[in-house]
Design an enzyme around this catalytic site. Sequence first.
Site, mmCIF file in Angstrom:
data_model
loop_
_atom_site.group_PDB
_atom_site.id
_atom_site.type_symbol
_atom_site.label_atom_id
_atom_site.label_comp_id
_atom_site.label_asym_id
_atom_site.label_seq_id
_atom_site.Cartn_x
_atom_site.Cartn_y
_atom_site.Cartn_z
ATOM 1 N N LYS A 1 35.116 39.966 36.303
ATOM 2 C CA LYS A 1 35.212 39.039 35.173
ATOM 3 C C LYS A 1 34.557 37.716 35.527
ATOM 4 O O LYS A 1 34.302 37.435 36.683
ATOM 5 C CB LYS A 1 36.666 38.827 34.773
ATOM 6 C CG LYS A 1 37.524 38.207 35.869
ATOM 7 C CD LYS A 1 38.992 38.194 35.462
ATOM 8 C CE LYS A 1 39.853 37.501 36.483
ATOM 9 N NZ LYS A 1 39.563 36.089 36.660
ATOM 10 N N ASP B 1 42.810 39.257 40.990
ATOM 11 C CA ASP B 1 42.036 38.287 41.780
ATOM 12 C C ASP B 1 42.545 38.007 43.196
ATOM 13 O O ASP B 1 42.585 36.853 43.628
ATOM 14 C CB ASP B 1 41.929 36.968 41.018
ATOM 15 C CG ASP B 1 41.228 37.103 39.685
ATOM 16 O OD1 ASP B 1 40.768 38.208 39.347
ATOM 17 O OD2 ASP B 1 41.140 36.096 38.961
ATOM 18 N N CYS C 1 45.006 32.883 36.235
ATOM 19 C CA CYS C 1 44.527 34.224 35.893
ATOM 20 C C CYS C 1 45.641 35.252 35.712
ATOM 21 O O CYS C 1 45.523 36.141 34.878
ATOM 22 C CB CYS C 1 43.494 34.685 36.920
ATOM 23 S SG CYS C 1 42.037 33.612 36.914
#
Length: 189
Positions: A104, A11, A144
Amino acid sequence: MTTRTALLIVDVQNDFTEGGALGVSGGDAVAAGVTVLLRDSGADYELIVASRDWHDADGDNDGHFATGEPDFVTNWPVHCVAGTAGAEYDPELDTAPLTHHVKKGQGAHGYSAFDGVTEDGTRLAELLVGVEQLDIVGLATDHCVRASGLDALDHVAEVRVLTDLIAGVGEDSSLAALDELVAKGATLV
């Protein structure tokens, strides 16, 4: 016999770096540092996978987006909406060496990269079949990166978190996340 290795970049997106909807301090530095890693050591990895939050533009994504004031635990401000500038990779990250992109959070929370899929529907666990060592870098340590690392330990023999290439939301929560990863079997490098 050589060890099959992979790198997971979690991310590193505009909404998670400085100035983004959920920007973390040090996010741009992580992006630039990962680019240096890729330049200097990218050839050491057979797979280089990057995950991205990629939330649906319509709806609240299973309660992930707050309808009022976010609690920053179970719901969040709108971020990383599919196709927006906030969902794109940070410009400091060189994406040319990436072998796979995993999206995601489509219609769901999706903290772990293992919740995502590639454009052709391949899950991260499928990509990592046969990988013996996985290095993890990215954002945010306490959310994450933590979730992806914990899931990775169920699929890969050796999981290493490169601590100079991560940044988190909070210092205490990031340290707790790293402690949890180590307790489950990850190595901090």
